[in-house]
Design an enzyme around this catalytic site. Sequence first.
Site, PDB file in Angstrom:
ATOM      1  N   ASN A 157       0.878  -1.177   0.000  1.00  0.00           N
ATOM      2  CA  ASN A 157       0.000   0.000   0.000  1.00  0.00           C
ATOM      3  C   ASN A 157       0.912   1.223   0.000  1.00  0.00           C
ATOM      4  O   ASN A 157       1.453   1.609   1.034  1.00  0.00           O
ATOM      5  CB  ASN A 157      -0.884  -0.045   1.253  1.00  0.00           C
ATOM      6  N   GLU A 203      -8.292  -4.193   5.240  1.00  0.00           N
ATOM      7  CA  GLU A 203      -8.169  -4.023   3.787  1.00  0.00           C
ATOM      8  C   GLU A 203      -7.019  -4.865   3.224  1.00  0.00           C
ATOM      9  O   GLU A 203      -7.106  -5.371   2.105  1.00  0.00           O
ATOM     10  CB  GLU A 203      -7.931  -2.537   3.473  1.00  0.00           C
ATOM     11  N   ARG A 250      -9.550  16.951   5.097  1.00  0.00           N
ATOM     12  CA  ARG A 250     -10.387  17.233   3.915  1.00  0.00           C
ATOM     13  C   ARG A 250     -11.767  17.689   4.369  1.00  0.00           C
ATOM     14  O   ARG A 250     -12.275  17.197   5.373  1.00  0.00           O
ATOM     15  CB  ARG A 250     -10.521  15.964   3.059  1.00  0.00           C
ATOM     16  N   SER A 288      -8.829   8.582   9.407  1.00  0.00           N
ATOM     17  CA  SER A 288      -8.393   9.920   9.013  1.00  0.00           C
ATOM     18  C   SER A 288      -9.023  10.294   7.669  1.00  0.00           C
ATOM     19  O   SER A 288      -9.308  11.452   7.411  1.00  0.00           O
ATOM     20  CB  SER A 288      -6.873  10.023   8.980  1.00  0.00           C
ATOM     21  N   GLY A 289      -9.273   9.315   6.811  1.00  0.00           N
ATOM     22  CA  GLY A 289     -10.232   9.478   5.717  1.00  0.00           C
ATOM     23  C   GLY A 289     -11.540   8.897   6.221  1.00  0.00           C
ATOM     24  O   GLY A 289     -11.529   7.905   6.942  1.00  0.00           O
ATOM     25  N   ASP A 334      -6.168  15.063  14.369  1.00  0.00           N
ATOM     26  CA  ASP A 334      -6.236  13.787  15.092  1.00  0.00           C
ATOM     27  C   ASP A 334      -7.385  13.812  16.091  1.00  0.00           C
ATOM     28  O   ASP A 334      -7.420  14.660  16.987  1.00  0.00           O
ATOM     29  CB  ASP A 334      -4.911  13.547  15.818  1.00  0.00           C
ATOM     30  N   ARG A 356      -8.117  11.998  18.572  1.00  0.00           N
ATOM     31  CA  ARG A 356      -7.761  11.838  19.995  1.00  0.00           C
ATOM     32  C   ARG A 356      -7.420  13.180  20.617  1.00  0.00           C
ATOM     33  O   ARG A 356      -7.837  13.486  21.730  1.00  0.00           O
ATOM     34  CB  ARG A 356      -6.567  10.885  20.153  1.00  0.00           C
ATOM     35  N   HIS A 401     -12.826   3.759  -0.402  1.00  0.00           N
ATOM     36  CA  HIS A 401     -12.769   2.850   0.761  1.00  0.00           C
ATOM     37  C   HIS A 401     -13.429   1.502   0.448  1.00  0.00           C
ATOM     38  O   HIS A 401     -13.918   0.804   1.337  1.00  0.00           O
ATOM     39  CB  HIS A 401     -13.450   3.464   2.006  1.00  0.00           C
ATOM     40  N   GLY A 418     -10.159   3.612  12.277  1.00  0.00           N
ATOM     41  CA  GLY A 418      -9.523   4.110  13.506  1.00  0.00           C
ATOM     42  C   GLY A 418     -10.465   4.718  14.527  1.00  0.00           C
ATOM     43  O   GLY A 418     -10.474   4.308  15.694  1.00  0.00           O
ATOM     44  N   ILE A 419     -11.278   5.680  14.109  1.00  0.00           N
ATOM     45  CA  ILE A 419     -12.192   6.337  15.063  1.00  0.00           C
ATOM     46  C   ILE A 419     -13.358   5.394  15.383  1.00  0.00           C
ATOM     47  O   ILE A 419     -13.722   5.214  16.556  1.00  0.00           O
ATOM     48  CB  ILE A 419     -12.715   7.668  14.467  1.00  0.00           C
ATOM     49  N   ASN A 459     -12.251   2.575  17.737  1.00  0.00           N
ATOM     50  CA  ASN A 459     -11.598   2.874  19.023  1.00  0.00           C
ATOM     51  C   ASN A 459     -12.270   3.928  19.888  1.00  0.00           C
ATOM     52  O   ASN A 459     -12.003   3.969  21.090  1.00  0.00           O
ATOM     53  CB  ASN A 459     -10.156   3.326  18.764  1.00  0.00           C
ATOM     54  N   LYS A 469       3.596   0.962   2.887  1.00  0.00           N
ATOM     55  CA  LYS A 469       3.232  -0.031   3.906  1.00  0.00           C
ATOM     56  C   LYS A 469       3.199  -1.392   3.230  1.00  0.00           C
ATOM     57  O   LYS A 469       2.763  -1.499   2.077  1.00  0.00           O
ATOM     58  CB  LYS A 469       1.867   0.289   4.499  1.00  0.00           C
ATOM     59  N   ARG A 522      -2.675  -2.079  -3.345  1.00  0.00           N
ATOM     60  CA  ARG A 522      -3.843  -1.203  -3.238  1.00  0.00           C
ATOM     61  C   ARG A 522      -3.694  -0.112  -4.292  1.00  0.00           C
ATOM     62  O   ARG A 522      -2.675   0.581  -4.335  1.00  0.00           O
ATOM     63  CB  ARG A 522      -3.873  -0.579  -1.855  1.00  0.00           C
TER      64      ARG A 522
END
Length: 404
Positions: free
Chosen positions: A8, A378, A240, A210-211, A282, A284, A180, A327-328, A331, A15, A92
């Site tokens: 990716n 993914e 964005r 984050s997206g 972020d 958090r 996505h 992520g969000i 968590n 990654k 990806r």
Amino acid sequence: MDTILVVNAGSSSVKFQVYSVEGEGRLQRQIRGQIDGIGSRPRLRASGANGDPLADRAYPIEAVSDVPAAMTIAGEWLRNELRIHPIAVGHRVVHGGPEHDRPVLIDHGVVARLERLVALAPLHQPHNLAPIRSILAGFPSLPQVACFDTAFHRTHGPLADHYAIPHQLHAEGVRRYGFHGLSYEYIAKTLPHIAPDIAKRRVIVAHLGSGASMCALKDGQSVESTMGFTALDGLPMGTRPGQLDPGVVLYLISERGMSASNVQNFLYRDCGLKGLSGVSNDMRELDASADPKAKLAVDYFIYRIGLNAGMLAAALQGLDAFVFTAGIGENSANIRARVVEQLGWLGGALDPIENSRNSRLISRSDSRIPVYVVPTDEELMIAQHTLSLLMNGQSTNPRQERVS
Ligand code: AMP
């Protein structure tokens, strides 16, 4: 041991993950790694199946000046130090254009066709294609597979696929693609194992990272998405803006004298939670901040998720389940609780204890719709497609396979 490499690649990081191919085509993640800081402070970090560290080393900037150089270093590390020689590589790729509704085995012709889509995703597509090209040059007989973020949404009907603009632009590729897709595909394939009766019905999936975007699923297929021509539309994201009146873009050009590339940078990097809060992109940090603008940014995020849930429920003509992921979504119990509050009129009622435990089912037993938390994967999706193409010579319909 047969292995599949998943790549990716972005603008400043590559990654990668390595999966071993076990009996009956089962895949087991063995390595997770990345080279980040490309062109600034390059660093290779990798860990094994149990999170045990395998590498953490810095490189001089001139040794890793671009994505192909990072791919070479990662490849050499895998081959020379770990003796890993993958039987195939899955990538990806953000954009598959109108024609790709499933992953595809790569050859020079495919690369040339994907190259033409750079104009539709200028910040992502070139970086996705760079490692494909360098592997094609260095290892021409190694099978490579491109897996697209847009492919899962190619089931959209014409009403979801069009903008109200002249047809010629649609023919040129100005369409509502949605993104996505690998994440939504993973959720769609996992749901039958979690809730078989629900999986065939009307489900909204919220990919909140984050997206961020949301997808309406009917019988496991995407019928509508909050994202469109690019990954800028829909929900506000880390940097964005999400949905924006195109008149704002005209204003930036005519009144602020911004060039196209200035506007592009502004929309991709300076807006969203970062722009609205002036504090951070972020979640958090925003959650922990006492700054009223941080609070406004979080409130706006929740509000827009609620609005978009209404829109997608209209597309589905009802709602039978809601799923949080990324992520969000995976968590943040606080954000989930506030989103479920917004879903009250659609029948969502939270179980605060299960929510605080990040349980899979976080709605109360008397909630009209069940609300789930399903961690997305993914990379596993890409590895499965790659193996499937390798074994069958062509991808089976991605919507009929199931995640095991
Ligand atoms: P992703 O792009 O899926 O990796 O998600 C990244 C986003 O998830 C960032 O905005 C993080 O702040 C957010 N995130 C991760 N963990 C948490 C958490 N415990 N609470 C709130 N946000 C989180």
